[in-house]
Motif scaffolding. Structure first.
Motif, PDB file in Angstrom:
ATOM      1  N   ALA A  10       8.855 -17.452   2.040  1.00  0.00           N
ATOM      2  CA  ALA A  10       7.544 -17.289   2.133  1.00  0.00           C
ATOM      3  C   ALA A  10       7.364 -15.814   2.503  1.00  0.00           C
ATOM      4  N   VAL A  11       6.205 -15.228   1.782  1.00  0.00           N
ATOM      5  CA  VAL A  11       6.102 -14.031   2.004  1.00  0.00           C
ATOM      6  C   VAL A  11       4.574 -13.441   2.680  1.00  0.00           C
ATOM      7  N   VAL A  12       4.428 -12.791   3.734  1.00  0.00           N
ATOM      8  CA  VAL A  12       3.205 -12.134   4.096  1.00  0.00           C
ATOM      9  C   VAL A  12       3.094 -10.807   3.671  1.00  0.00           C
ATOM     10  N   LEU A  13       2.048 -10.507   2.880  1.00  0.00           N
ATOM     11  CA  LEU A  13       1.997  -9.113   2.284  1.00  0.00           C
ATOM     12  C   LEU A  13       0.816  -8.434   3.033  1.00  0.00           C
ATOM     13  N   ASN A  14       1.217  -7.276   4.057  1.00  0.00           N
ATOM     14  CA  ASN A  14       0.467  -6.618   4.664  1.00  0.00           C
ATOM     15  C   ASN A  14      -0.092  -5.465   4.037  1.00  0.00           C
ATOM     16  N   TYR A  15      -1.114  -5.114   3.856  1.00  0.00           N
ATOM     17  CA  TYR A  15      -1.989  -4.000   3.339  1.00  0.00           C
ATOM     18  C   TYR A  15      -2.951  -3.360   4.338  1.00  0.00           C
ATOM     19  N   ARG A  16      -3.243  -2.101   4.009  1.00  0.00           N
ATOM     20  CA  ARG A  16      -4.120  -1.571   4.964  1.00  0.00           C
ATOM     21  C   ARG A  16      -5.519  -1.229   4.065  1.00  0.00           C
ATOM     22  N   SER A  17      -5.472  -0.771   2.901  1.00  0.00           N
ATOM     23  CA  SER A  17      -6.297  -0.463   2.100  1.00  0.00           C
ATOM     24  C   SER A  17      -6.380  -1.101   0.934  1.00  0.00           C
ATOM     25  N   GLY A  18      -5.239  -1.718   0.241  1.00  0.00           N
ATOM     26  CA  GLY A  18      -5.301  -2.185  -1.097  1.00  0.00           C
ATOM     27  C   GLY A  18      -5.424  -3.566  -1.364  1.00  0.00           C
ATOM     28  N   ARG A  19      -6.555  -3.821  -0.496  1.00  0.00           N
ATOM     29  CA  ARG A  19      -6.708  -5.406  -0.621  1.00  0.00           C
ATOM     30  C   ARG A  19      -6.411  -6.215  -2.018  1.00  0.00           C
ATOM     31  N   GLU A  20      -7.223  -5.628  -2.949  1.00  0.00           N
ATOM     32  CA  GLU A  20      -7.334  -6.244  -4.175  1.00  0.00           C
ATOM     33  C   GLU A  20      -6.066  -6.488  -4.605  1.00  0.00           C
ATOM     34  N   ALA A  21      -5.186  -5.442  -4.587  1.00  0.00           N
ATOM     35  CA  ALA A  21      -3.698  -5.390  -5.222  1.00  0.00           C
ATOM     36  C   ALA A  21      -2.924  -6.586  -4.465  1.00  0.00           C
ATOM     37  N   ALA A  22      -3.076  -6.529  -3.147  1.00  0.00           N
ATOM     38  CA  ALA A  22      -2.127  -7.185  -2.258  1.00  0.00           C
ATOM     39  C   ALA A  22      -2.680  -8.981  -2.574  1.00  0.00           C
ATOM     40  N   GLU A  23      -4.060  -8.890  -2.800  1.00  0.00           N
ATOM     41  CA  GLU A  23      -4.328 -10.430  -3.117  1.00  0.00           C
ATOM     42  C   GLU A  23      -4.091 -10.841  -4.315  1.00  0.00           C
ATOM     43  N   ARG A  24      -4.212  -9.930  -5.363  1.00  0.00           N
ATOM     44  CA  ARG A  24      -3.543 -10.428  -6.916  1.00  0.00           C
ATOM     45  C   ARG A  24      -2.068 -10.417  -6.692  1.00  0.00           C
ATOM     46  N   LEU A  25      -1.297  -9.769  -5.928  1.00  0.00           N
ATOM     47  CA  LEU A  25       0.310 -10.027  -6.045  1.00  0.00           C
ATOM     48  C   LEU A  25       0.274 -11.726  -5.242  1.00  0.00           C
ATOM     49  N   ALA A  26      -0.202 -11.852  -4.180  1.00  0.00           N
ATOM     50  CA  ALA A  26      -0.042 -13.046  -3.260  1.00  0.00           C
ATOM     51  C   ALA A  26      -0.320 -14.407  -4.293  1.00  0.00           C
ATOM     52  N   ALA A  27      -1.622 -14.048  -4.941  1.00  0.00           N
ATOM     53  CA  ALA A  27      -2.038 -15.094  -6.008  1.00  0.00           C
ATOM     54  C   ALA A  27      -0.785 -15.207  -7.291  1.00  0.00           C
ATOM     55  N   GLU A  28      -0.395 -14.214  -7.659  1.00  0.00           N
ATOM     56  CA  GLU A  28       0.836 -14.406  -8.708  1.00  0.00           C
ATOM     57  C   GLU A  28       1.900 -15.064  -8.056  1.00  0.00           C
ATOM     58  N   ILE A  29       2.418 -14.755  -6.825  1.00  0.00           N
ATOM     59  CA  ILE A  29       3.396 -15.524  -6.309  1.00  0.00           C
ATOM     60  C   ILE A  29       3.128 -17.224  -6.185  1.00  0.00           C
ATOM     61  N   ARG A  30       2.148 -17.205  -5.746  1.00  0.00           N
ATOM     62  CA  ARG A  30       1.563 -18.599  -5.594  1.00  0.00           C
ATOM     63  C   ARG A  30       1.476 -19.345  -6.732  1.00  0.00           C
ATOM     64  N   ASP A  31       0.866 -18.673  -7.895  1.00  0.00           N
ATOM     65  CA  ASP A  31       0.985 -19.139  -9.166  1.00  0.00           C
ATOM     66  C   ASP A  31       2.496 -19.688  -9.734  1.00  0.00           C
ATOM     67  N   GLY A  32       3.337 -18.899  -9.298  1.00  0.00           N
ATOM     68  CA  GLY A  32       4.764 -18.925  -9.752  1.00  0.00           C
ATOM     69  C   GLY A  32       5.500 -20.108  -8.848  1.00  0.00           C
TER      70      GLY A  32
END
Ligand code: BGC
Length: 266
Positions: free
Chosen positions: A33-55
């Motif tokens: 299970a992964v926590v993706l920390n970001y400082r300014s790249g919210r959209e990219a981090a949220e997109r990757l988190a969603a992609e992981i969940r979709d998989g």
């Protein structure tokens, strides 16, 4: 043997792009299970988190500036409230603010040191506290916790015009080894990865077109690295396959640290 990080929780700082994003993805593919920390790249981090969940994986994206003590504490608190434990810290956030030393502002110096070095100290300290609380659960991992610090070949190779960056990475080497010496007994494994030239946003200019030709002269293996070259090593280092690897820096650089300019010189 396939590497499994099933039932483990990984926190990746700077996970919205480049090496951090590729590593978060690879850790999730290995079952963490992964926590993706970001400082300014919210959209990219949220997109990757969603992609992981979709998989079929587990992932959340959490904003925090690793150079802020309060934000790091909040990041760890959020990790625990989402997944209940922490097994792997990939302290990956890093930045460059290049300038010749003679012109370097104190701000350029401080920013780079605060993110690259102090940021890793804050995350490492928080992880150590959590690992000590959890202790070892053999069915999850032979170690009480695993820390991987993202360094650079520039912990070894001096870099004109980037004294702040090289100093931060040089500092990371002794931060990592001192902590490893300190906490080995608790079965907390601490290691670092020193990437060479990897095709990511931080060095886009150097890895494209004519500049890439020049860069290749510094890489005996003859290619520029991909973020996946680093991500694969992250998964291995985090796993019990590397259970006896402690206090070491793995250079993943196509040989950049081999003094390639001596091939036909000196
Ligand atoms: C830097 C890159 C650089 C590489 C090799 C890395 O630490 O972030 O910009 O290309 O070192 O010099």
């Amino acid at each position: 043997m396939l590497i499994s990080l099933q039932s483990q929780v990984a926190l990746v700082t700077g996970a919205s792009s480049g090496i951090g994003a590729a590593s978060a993805k690879a850790l999730a593919e290995a079952g963490a299970a992964v926590v993706l920390n970001y400082r300014s790249g919210r959209e990219a981090a949220e997109r990757l988190a969603a992609e992981i969940r979709d998989g079929g994986g587990q992932a959340i994206a959490v904003k925090a500036d690793v150079s802020s003590e309060a934000e790091v504490e909040a990041l760890f608190a959020e990790t625990l409230s989402a997944f209940g434990r922490l097994d792997i810290l990939l302290a990956n956030s890093g930045m460059q603010r290049d300038a010749p030393t003679v012109d370097m502002s104190l701000d350029e110096w401080n920013q780079v040191l605060q993110v690259n070095l102090t940021g890793q100290f804050l995350c490492v300290r928080a992880a150590l506290r959590q690992f000590a609380k959890q202790g070892i659960r053999e069915e999850i991992s032979r170690a009480a916790g695993k820390i991987i610090q993202m360094s650079s070949v520039h912990q070894l190779i001096p870099w004109a015009g980037r004294a702040n960056y090289a100093a931060s990475k040089g500092g990371l080497d002794l931060l990592m080894r001192s902590v490893a010496q300190e906490v080995g007994e608790q079965r907390i494994r601490v290691n670092a990865i020193a990437p060479g030239a990897i095709r990511t946003a931080i060095n886009r200019d150097a890895t494209e077109g004519e500049a890439a030709e020049k860069l290749l002269e510094l890489i005996p293996y003859g290619r520029i690295g991909d973020a996946e070259d680093i991500a694969n090593a992250v998964v291995w280092l985090a796993s019990d396959m590397a259970d006896y690897v402690h206090g070491t820096t793995l250079f993943i650089d196509g040989g950049m640290s081999l003094y390639p300019e001596f091939r036909d010189n000196g």
